[in-house]
Design a protein around this motif. Structure first.
Motif, PDB file in Angstrom:
ATOM      1  N   ASP A 297      -0.786   8.532  -5.378  1.00  8.67           N
ATOM      2  CA  ASP A 297      -1.863   7.546  -5.531  1.00  8.67           C
ATOM      3  C   ASP A 297      -1.312   6.209  -6.028  1.00  8.67           C
ATOM      4  O   ASP A 297      -1.749   5.145  -5.565  1.00  8.67           O
ATOM      5  N   LEU A 298      -0.371   6.267  -6.955  1.00  7.98           N
ATOM      6  CA  LEU A 298       0.231   5.036  -7.488  1.00  7.98           C
ATOM      7  C   LEU A 298       0.913   4.250  -6.366  1.00  7.98           C
ATOM      8  O   LEU A 298       0.754   3.026  -6.261  1.00  7.98           O
ATOM      9  N   ILE A 299       1.663   4.943  -5.517  1.00  4.90           N
ATOM     10  CA  ILE A 299       2.393   4.269  -4.441  1.00  4.90           C
ATOM     11  C   ILE A 299       1.429   3.706  -3.397  1.00  4.90           C
ATOM     12  O   ILE A 299       1.607   2.584  -2.906  1.00  4.90           O
ATOM     13  N   ARG A 300       0.387   4.459  -3.065  1.00  7.19           N
ATOM     14  CA  ARG A 300      -0.613   3.954  -2.107  1.00  7.19           C
ATOM     15  C   ARG A 300      -1.290   2.686  -2.637  1.00  7.19           C
ATOM     16  O   ARG A 300      -1.483   1.713  -1.889  1.00  7.19           O
ATOM     17  N   ASP A 301      -1.635   2.696  -3.908  1.00  6.27           N
ATOM     18  CA  ASP A 301      -2.288   1.529  -4.503  1.00  6.27           C
ATOM     19  C   ASP A 301      -1.360   0.314  -4.481  1.00  6.27           C
ATOM     20  O   ASP A 301      -1.804  -0.811  -4.202  1.00  6.27           O
ATOM     21  N   LEU A 302      -0.089   0.524  -4.759  1.00  2.27           N
ATOM     22  CA  LEU A 302       0.882  -0.574  -4.726  1.00  2.27           C
ATOM     23  C   LEU A 302       0.969  -1.185  -3.334  1.00  2.27           C
ATOM     24  O   LEU A 302       0.987  -2.407  -3.182  1.00  2.27           O
ATOM     25  N   GLN A 307      -0.116  -5.604   0.558  1.00  2.00           N
ATOM     26  CA  GLN A 307      -0.705  -6.058   1.819  1.00  2.00           C
ATOM     27  C   GLN A 307      -1.838  -7.037   1.562  1.00  2.00           C
ATOM     28  O   GLN A 307      -2.017  -7.999   2.313  1.00  2.00           O
ATOM     29  N   GLY A 308      -2.608  -6.812   0.502  1.00  2.00           N
ATOM     30  CA  GLY A 308      -3.702  -7.719   0.165  1.00  2.00           C
ATOM     31  C   GLY A 308      -3.207  -9.100  -0.216  1.00  2.00           C
ATOM     32  O   GLY A 308      -3.879 -10.102   0.042  1.00  2.00           O
ATOM     33  N   ARG A 309      -2.008  -9.157  -0.822  1.00  2.00           N
ATOM     34  CA  ARG A 309      -1.437 -10.459  -1.182  1.00  2.00           C
ATOM     35  C   ARG A 309      -0.748 -11.131  -0.004  1.00  2.00           C
ATOM     36  O   ARG A 309      -0.290 -12.267  -0.112  1.00  2.00           O
ATOM     37  N   GLY A 310      -0.625 -10.380   1.127  1.00  2.00           N
ATOM     38  CA  GLY A 310      -0.008 -10.968   2.310  1.00  2.00           C
ATOM     39  C   GLY A 310       1.476 -11.157   2.193  1.00  2.00           C
ATOM     40  O   GLY A 310       2.061 -12.023   2.850  1.00  2.00           O
ATOM     41  N   ASN A 311       2.147 -10.322   1.387  1.00  2.00           N
ATOM     42  CA  ASN A 311       3.581 -10.494   1.173  1.00  2.00           C
ATOM     43  C   ASN A 311       4.429  -9.941   2.295  1.00  2.00           C
ATOM     44  O   ASN A 311       5.622 -10.169   2.344  1.00  2.00           O
ATOM     45  N   LEU A 312       3.819  -9.188   3.221  1.00  2.00           N
ATOM     46  CA  LEU A 312       4.632  -8.494   4.202  1.00  2.00           C
ATOM     47  C   LEU A 312       4.611  -9.147   5.574  1.00  2.00           C
ATOM     48  O   LEU A 312       5.519  -8.951   6.361  1.00  2.00           O
TER      49      LEU A 312
END
Length: 321
Positions: A297-302, A307-312
């Motif tokens: 769950d921790l990794i999924r949330d990260l 992705q929400g910050r658009g870093n990828l």
């Protein structure tokens, strides 16, 4: 061999651990180093183990050894017993709270540099009693160490096809075509897969799952794959791409770190992009499933936050743009 032989003998966990290390390394010095004892101390315990069982387990050839037939059978049972002992400790640790104490996590090289720093930071924040111990190497060694009980869980590309293991998917990681920035316009109005087949494909060395995935998605013949450059790291591959020596398939997870936007362009597949599924795997018999569920769950949330910050996707470039 009698099935009650280990019950009647006064065998210790230490002897089992020393013998398991010796059976795996086939070398007294290496086994002693792994068990953090002197070579004479390990040798003495192995001899005592043989006396207790009343059978010869190893043929001694200097520092190296060859297992007898009985030794081979005992080695398999010793490994299974030691795994069960570890799992008893894991089960007891659950009563101290979720994700507390040591967790030995294996992770593949095409994920570790790009996700691990964030995992460690978030784990320290949410689970201050957690002690993550990291092992980074290729998939096959990680799975072997997981099955032997040397690791608690591994982060690898799924599927994991072993009936002794179970896995939880974490997220999908799509592939992009990495090309030299100056050549990006040549990819406009081209059939992407056909164009890839005409280019020199830069790949990781044999043994990396990312290499096999790239060959599978691109449907590259083995003869062409042998002509491709094989590198030990994605960083080397991306420098070769930037210099115009070929192309590669790059996981989106790696883009923000590996891509110099002035030198490399990332071309998305127009539809049905190839992707890998990353997941967390552990032994079905482990007593720490609650821990692994929380870590997943921790990794999924990260990943969702990144992705929400658009870093990828900032380095991505469509053909002809």
């Amino acid at each position: 061999m009698r099935s009650d032989i280990l019950i009647d003998a006064m065998v210790t966990i230490r002897q089992l651990r020393y013998f398991e290390a010796l059976s795996r390394t086939r070398h007294f010095g290496m086994a002693a180093d792994q068990c953090a004892v002197t070579q004479p101390a390990l040798s003495m315990q192995i001899k005592e183990f043989e006396r207790e069982l009343g059978i010869e387990l190893v043929e001694r050839r200097g520092n190296s050894v060859v297992l007898t037939l009985a030794g081979q059978e005992i080695a398999g049972r010793a490994e299974a017993i030691l795994t069960q002992v570890r799992e008893l400790s894991e089960l007891a640790r659950q009563h101290h709270g979720v994700l507390s104490g040591p967790v030995r996590l294996g992770i593949i090289p095409s994920v570790a540099p790009y996700l691990l720093p964030a995992i460690l930071s978030e784990a320290n924040r949410l689970y201050p009693d957690l002690e993550l111990q990291i092992r980074e190497t290729q998939t096959d060694p990680l799975l072997d160490e997981l099955l032997r009980g040397e690791l608690d869980a591994v982060l690898v590309a799924l599927p994991v096809q072993n009936p002794q293991l179970e896995a939880a998917p974490l997220f999908e990681d799509r592939f992009l075509v990495a090309v030299q920035a100056q050549a990006a316009d040549q990819w406009a109005s081209k059939d992407l897969l056909e164009w890839i087949g005409q280019e020199r494909l830069l790949l990781l060395e044999e043994g990396h799952c990312l290499r096999d995935q790239a060959l599978h998605y691109c449907q590259v013949a083995n003869t062409q794959a042998r002509k491709a450059l094989a590198a030990a790291s994605l960083t080397t591959i991306m420098q070769m791409v930037a210099a115009g020596h070929g192309i590669t398939l790059l996981p989106e997870l790696c883009a923000a770190t590996e891509v110099d936007r002035n030198r490399v362009a990332l071309i998305p597949f127009p539809e049905n992009p190839p992707m890998r599924t990353l997941g967390l795997a552990w032994r079905k018999t482990s007593g720490r499933k609650q821990d692994f569920s929380a870590l997943a769950d921790l990794i999924r949330d990260l990943r969702q936050k990144e992705q929400g910050r658009g870093n990828l996707g900032h380095a991505e470039r469509a053909p002809g743009t």
